[in-house]
Design an enzyme around this catalytic site. Structure first.
Site, mmCIF file in Angstrom:
data_model
loop_
_atom_site.group_PDB
_atom_site.id
_atom_site.type_symbol
_atom_site.label_atom_id
_atom_site.label_comp_id
_atom_site.label_asym_id
_atom_site.label_seq_id
_atom_site.Cartn_x
_atom_site.Cartn_y
_atom_site.Cartn_z
ATOM 1 N N LYS A 1 0.832 -1.209 0.000
ATOM 2 C CA LYS A 1 0.000 0.000 0.000
ATOM 3 C C LYS A 1 0.866 1.258 0.000
ATOM 4 C CE LYS A 1 -2.698 0.547 3.804
ATOM 5 N NZ LYS A 1 -2.702 1.900 4.363
ATOM 6 N N ARG B 1 2.731 5.999 -3.605
ATOM 7 C CA ARG B 1 3.822 6.783 -4.212
ATOM 8 C C ARG B 1 3.916 6.521 -5.712
ATOM 9 N NH1 ARG B 1 4.202 5.864 1.302
ATOM 10 N NH2 ARG B 1 5.430 7.421 2.391
ATOM 11 N N GLN C 1 5.237 9.485 6.345
ATOM 12 C CA GLN C 1 4.202 10.260 5.641
ATOM 13 C C GLN C 1 4.600 11.731 5.582
ATOM 14 O OE1 GLN C 1 0.549 9.456 7.721
ATOM 15 N NE2 GLN C 1 0.311 7.440 6.785
ATOM 16 N N ASP D 1 3.414 -0.333 12.084
ATOM 17 C CA ASP D 1 2.103 -0.927 11.764
ATOM 18 C C ASP D 1 1.988 -2.371 12.255
ATOM 19 O OD1 ASP D 1 1.382 1.436 10.550
ATOM 20 O OD2 ASP D 1 2.025 0.792 8.555
HETATM 21 C C1 S3P Z 1 3.134 5.147 6.073
HETATM 22 C C2 S3P Z 1 3.819 5.587 7.183
HETATM 23 C C3 S3P Z 1 3.443 5.246 8.561
HETATM 24 C C4 S3P Z 1 2.520 4.031 8.588
HETATM 25 C C5 S3P Z 1 1.406 4.151 7.579
HETATM 26 C C6 S3P Z 1 1.985 4.243 6.179
HETATM 27 C C7 S3P Z 1 3.583 5.583 4.735
HETATM 28 O O1 S3P Z 1 2.758 6.335 9.137
HETATM 29 O O2 S3P Z 1 1.977 3.884 9.884
HETATM 30 O O3 S3P Z 1 0.564 3.025 7.656
HETATM 31 O O4 S3P Z 1 3.159 4.986 3.732
HETATM 32 O O5 S3P Z 1 4.369 6.528 4.671
HETATM 33 P P1 S3P Z 1 3.548 7.520 9.885
HETATM 34 O O6 S3P Z 1 4.312 8.255 8.864
HETATM 35 O O7 S3P Z 1 2.454 8.364 10.486
HETATM 36 O O8 S3P Z 1 4.393 6.851 10.924
#
Ligand code: S3P
Length: 433
Positions: free
Chosen positions: A11, A16, A168, A317
């Site tokens: 995912k 991206r 993120q 996660d």
């Molecule tokens: C993700 C980053 C993580 C993760 C989320 C997906 C990503 O979140 O928990 O399920 O794809 O960059 P955070 O950046 O808030 O840690």
């Protein structure tokens, strides 16, 4: 549990891939795209910005007809509804900050309660005008939440130290950096998954990484790799890695899993707990610039583990399913600094505490200064119970595996939330049992 499984595409990588394909000046074919709610949220948002995307669900394929870097267009109705996809929301904020038109982003009820200031603040420093709903977070800190109005364009590069470890936030700032004048330099407190950086390199962006710092040059056109294969999601594989570890007499093989160095925390933790996992055919794939390989898992009696604060980003996660493993491990496990779990799809400290306690696990939350730790003392057996998913996909799947490994019957109130990341989870699970 026995058998060989192929899982949906990753995912994080899919979000991206869709976004960068939209910004590269030609067509990109994305293979093994996961057809889940979160990926569809990104697809819909990108379509709304004038990008044609053709989907073929049967062959798990998407074709993105990209435009050039500054080729996104203002939608007729500039109001986006992102539902519950936090990654879509935050990455899109980075993209929209770079567009010289005004947009408004709404989210579903759960995402509307998740903190956004961590992304908004640096985007403001880059020159975007952003207003959001204001509120107070736990600890009475000032926070900002959806809905959010973005007036972007005319960004300038900045140097920014991210205070929370978040891929993120890093991703959103690097994407905004593509549209900015000059260079944008992002410094992470701890390394997190580097999918954005890898994908940007694949699309020929001018990006450099040195230690925890990443620098990207703005204004450079992206070049499509034409075809991109999305490896299977290690966060989905996690449920099967733990299941095969704790259900006696199991042996499973999980094929083509993404093995990004920033997401190997669960594999490392299970190995430290005495688990039997072997990575086979690991290689850096030229089709996505990500390491991928097969994971072979056998059942073993596990022992307790300490997960340190610095380990957390690499299994953020996977913490709920690791708590299930710890509940059945010999000895005590400590999960340090689990505060970030409180702002995921649900408060996962609470959801796991409530559910595992109902199953007779020995779990408690302990405050240590500003930090919260979870302590689990392993028990010989979990008892089947009536549980709640709390509307959260990872709680739902973790408790399904806990139910499978426990004595008696377990029921979970609502599994529809699983569609967020892994709609065929039960089908794959049933194929192994
Ligand atoms: C993700 C980053 C993580 C993760 C989320 C997906 C990503 O979140 O928990 O399920 O794809 O960059 P955070 O950046 O808030 O840690």
């Amino acid at each position: 549990m026995r058998g060989t499984i192929f899982l949906p595409g990753d995912k994080s990588i899919a979000h991206r891939a869709i976004i960068l394909s939209a910004l590269a000046g030609s067509k990109t074919v994305l293979k093994n795209i996961p057809f889940n709610e979160d990926s569809l949220a990104t697809i819909n948002a990108i379509r709304k910005l004038g990008i044609k995307i053709k989907l073929n669900k049967a062959s798990c394929q998407a074709v993105v007809f990209g435009k050039k870097l500054f080729g996104l267009i203002k939608p007729g109705n500039p109001v986006f509804y992102i539902k519950e996809s936090g990654t879509t929301f935050r990455l899109l904020l980075g993209i929209l900050a770079g567009q010289d038109f005004k947009t408004k982003l709404h989210a579903g009820p759960i995402l509307s309660r998740r903190p956004m200031l961590r992304v908004i603040k640096p985007l403001r420093l880059m020159g975007a005008r952003i207003s959001a709903r204001r509120g107070r977070a736990q600890g009475a800190k000032r926070e900002e939440y959806p809905p959010i109005i973005v007036e972007g364009g005319n960004l300038k590069g900045i140097t920014y130290k991210i205070p929370v470890a978040s891929a993120q936030v890093k991703g959103a700032l690097l994407l905004a950096g593509l549209f900015a004048r000059g260079q944008t330099k992002i410094i992470e407190p701890v390394k997190t998954r580097d999918h954005t950086e890898r994908m940007l390199k694949l699309f020929k962006a001018k990006i450099k990484t040195k230690g925890n710092a990443i620098t990207i040059a703005g204004g450079k056109c992206l070049v499509s790799p034409c075809r991109l294969y999305i490896p299977s999601d290690i966060s989905s594989a996690a449920f099967f890695m733990v299941a095969a570890s704790i259900v006696p007499d199991s042996e499973i093989l999980i094929k083509n899993v993404s093995l990004n160095p920033g997401r190997l925390g669960l594999i490392k933790a299970l190995k430290r707990m005495g688990g039997a996992l072997k990575i086979e055919k690991s290689k850096l794939s030229s089709r996505n610039n990500e390491p991928m390989g097969d994971i072979l898992v056998f059942s073993r009696r596990l022992r307790g583990i300490r997960i340190r604060k610095s380990d957390t980003p690499s299994l953020i996660d996977e913490l709920p399913i690791l708590m299930v493993a710890a509940s059945l491990a010999k000895g005590v496990s400590v999960f340090e600094n689990v505060g970030e779990l409180r702002v995921k799809e649900t408060d996962r400290v609470k959801s796991m505490l409530v559910n595992l306690t109902k199953m007779s696990a020995n779990i408690k939350v302990v405050k240590s200064g500003a930090q919260e730790n979870i302590i689990i003392k392993g028990v010989r057996e979990l008892c089947g119970s009536r549980l709640s998913s709390f509307g959260d996909h990872r709680t739902a799947m973790s408790m399904t595996i806990a139910g499978l490994a426990s004595r008696g019957k377990t029921s979970i109130d609502d599994l529809s939330c699983i569609n967020k990341s892994f709609p065929n989870f039960l089908e794959v699970l049933n194929s192994l049992t």
